[in-house]
Design an enzyme around this catalytic site. Sequence first.
Site, PDB file in Angstrom:
ATOM      1  N   TYR A 107       0.863  -1.189   0.000  1.00 28.19           N
ATOM      2  CA  TYR A 107       0.000   0.000   0.000  1.00 28.19           C
ATOM      3  C   TYR A 107       0.893   1.229   0.000  1.00 28.19           C
ATOM      4  CZ  TYR A 107      -3.378   3.433   1.882  1.00 28.19           C
ATOM      5  OH  TYR A 107      -4.195   4.530   2.095  1.00 28.19           O
ATOM      6  N   ASP A 123       9.229   2.639   0.018  1.00 27.52           N
ATOM      7  CA  ASP A 123       8.188   3.263   0.827  1.00 27.52           C
ATOM      8  C   ASP A 123       8.409   2.805   2.269  1.00 27.52           C
ATOM      9  OD1 ASP A 123       5.976   4.092   2.162  1.00 27.52           O
ATOM     10  OD2 ASP A 123       4.535   3.437   0.647  1.00 27.52           O
ATOM     11  N   LYS A 144       4.512   8.669   9.560  1.00 24.73           N
ATOM     12  CA  LYS A 144       4.262   8.090  10.883  1.00 24.73           C
ATOM     13  C   LYS A 144       5.258   8.558  11.967  1.00 24.73           C
ATOM     14  CE  LYS A 144       1.944   4.124   8.806  1.00 24.73           C
ATOM     15  NZ  LYS A 144       0.527   4.082   9.098  1.00 24.73           N
TER      16      LYS A 144
HETATM   17  N1  PLP Z   1       2.791   3.968   2.601  1.00 30.52           N
HETATM   18  C1  PLP Z   1       2.724   2.994   3.528  1.00 30.52           C
HETATM   19  C2  PLP Z   1       3.699   1.873   3.488  1.00 30.52           C
HETATM   20  C3  PLP Z   1       1.732   3.042   4.520  1.00 30.52           C
HETATM   21  O1  PLP Z   1       1.661   2.058   5.424  1.00 30.52           O
HETATM   22  C4  PLP Z   1       0.838   4.130   4.539  1.00 30.52           C
HETATM   23  C5  PLP Z   1      -0.207   4.210   5.572  1.00 30.52           C
HETATM   24  O2  PLP Z   1      -0.380   3.368   6.399  1.00 30.52           O
HETATM   25  C6  PLP Z   1       0.952   5.121   3.570  1.00 30.52           C
HETATM   26  C7  PLP Z   1       1.947   5.019   2.615  1.00 30.52           C
HETATM   27  C8  PLP Z   1       0.029   6.295   3.563  1.00 30.52           C
HETATM   28  O3  PLP Z   1       0.278   7.094   4.667  1.00 30.52           O
HETATM   29  P1  PLP Z   1      -0.869   8.084   5.240  1.00 30.52           P
HETATM   30  O4  PLP Z   1      -1.910   7.210   5.857  1.00 30.52           O
HETATM   31  O5  PLP Z   1      -0.134   8.947   6.223  1.00 30.52           O
HETATM   32  O6  PLP Z   1      -1.401   8.854   4.083  1.00 30.52           O
END
Ligand code: PLP
Length: 381
Positions: free
Chosen positions: A143, A213, A241
Site C-alpha cells: 500500500y 516506501d 508516521k
Molecule cells: N505507505 C505505507 C507503506 C503506509 O503504510 C501508509 C499508511 O499506512 C501510507 C503510505 C500512507 O500514509 P498516510 O496514511 O499517512 O497517508
Amino acid sequence: MHKKSKAAYQKALRYLPGGVNSPVRSLRAVDHHPVFMQKARGPYIYDLDNNKYLDLCLSWGVHILGHNHPAVIKAVRDALKQGTSYGAATEKETELAEMIVKAVPSIEKIRFVSSGTEATMSALKLARAYTGRKTILKFSGCYHGHAEIPDVIEVPYNDSKAVAAIFAKNKHKIAAVIVEPVAGNMGVVLPEPGFLKYLRRVTKENRTVLIFDEVITGFRLAYGGAQELFGIKPDLTCLGKIIGGGFPVGAYGGQAEIMDLLAPLGPVYQAGTLSGNPVAMSAGIAVLKILKGKNFYHKLNIRAAWTINELRRHTGRRKVVVNALGSMFTIFFTDKPVHNYTDAQASDPKSFAEFYKKMLRAGIYLSPAQLEANFIPSGRS
Ligand code: PLP
C-alpha cells in the site's frame, strides 16, 4: 463493555460516512463496531467507556515510544507557545531534515509533506519527471497511500522473475519501482533473501528510480530504516508516521540530483500549506533524539520478541503463522508460510475476527484487520 462507544458510533453515522474518517477504524473487518478512544498514556489506550487496552496498533505504527512521551509532550508544548503554523520557513524543518539525512543512508535532501499518501504520490511524480517515463511497477498487497496511480503494472511481492519479465517487455518505459522493503499492508511480509538486492540491480541497469516506501519501516526497524538493515540504498525514500511524533507528517527524500528537480529549483511543482509544520517538526525531533540513544532498537526488539511470543500462546490450538521483524508483526490464521499477497489472503478472516474480539475483551487492542501490521512500543527509560 462498549455502551458509550456504541452511542458515539450511532451519532457519528449521521455525519461521517460509515461513522469514521479512515475505513479500517470501523472495525468491520473484525465484525465489530468502532471502539471510540478518549485518551492514551505509555503503552495503554482508553476507550470512551474507560476500558483500558494494551495498544498494539499505536496509531498504525506512529507511537514507537508509546503514547504521550514526556519529552515529546514538552517539545510540543514549547512549540505551541510560539504559534501553530506560519506557512513560512523555520529552522525546525532544517533541524529535522538534518537528523533524517544523517540517519537514513540514501537521503541527501528531503521534502516534508503532511501525510504518507502525499509523500508517495509526490515521489512518483518526481520519478516520472526525472526519467521522462510514465510506467510504475508496484507489488500486489503493498500500500502506498490512497492516491490513484495511473500507468501501473502490478506483480507479486518477492517475485524477482516476474519483475525481470516486466523489464524485458518494457525496455526504457519504467519510471519507478515502488516497494515496501518489508511489507506491512498485507500483514507483515518479509522480503526473501536477494529480492531487494535484485530490485536495486535491475533498476540501476534500466535507469529506473527505485523507491522504498518506508512510511512504516522508517525509524521502526532501525534508526536508518529497512535500508540500513538490509544494506540497500534506494534512489528515493518515503517516510511518515514516526517522524511526526503523532502529528500529520510525511516526507520524501533521496539523491540531491533527483530532489533538486523540485520547485523552486526545478520544474516539478509540489507544495503544501502545512508542510513542515513547526509543531509536527518539534514532535519529530524529540522522538528521533530518543531513538538515536544507545541500544534503543536492541532493547525494543527484545521486548517485542517477548510480547509477540506471549500473544501467540493466546491463539489457542488454531494453526497460525507469525511473521515478525523487530517490533512489527502479524499473526496470520493460516498454516502455510506467507511470502506474498496471495499467501496472506489464504488466512481465515473469521478465525482472526474471533481472536480479535477475544483479545479486545482481554484488554489488548490489535490493529483491527487481519492483513495489517501490529507494533510494539519501547519501554520508558
Ligand atoms: N505507505 C505505507 C507503506 C503506509 O503504510 C501508509 C499508511 O499506512 C501510507 C503510505 C500512507 O500514509 P498516510 O496514511 O499517512 O497517508
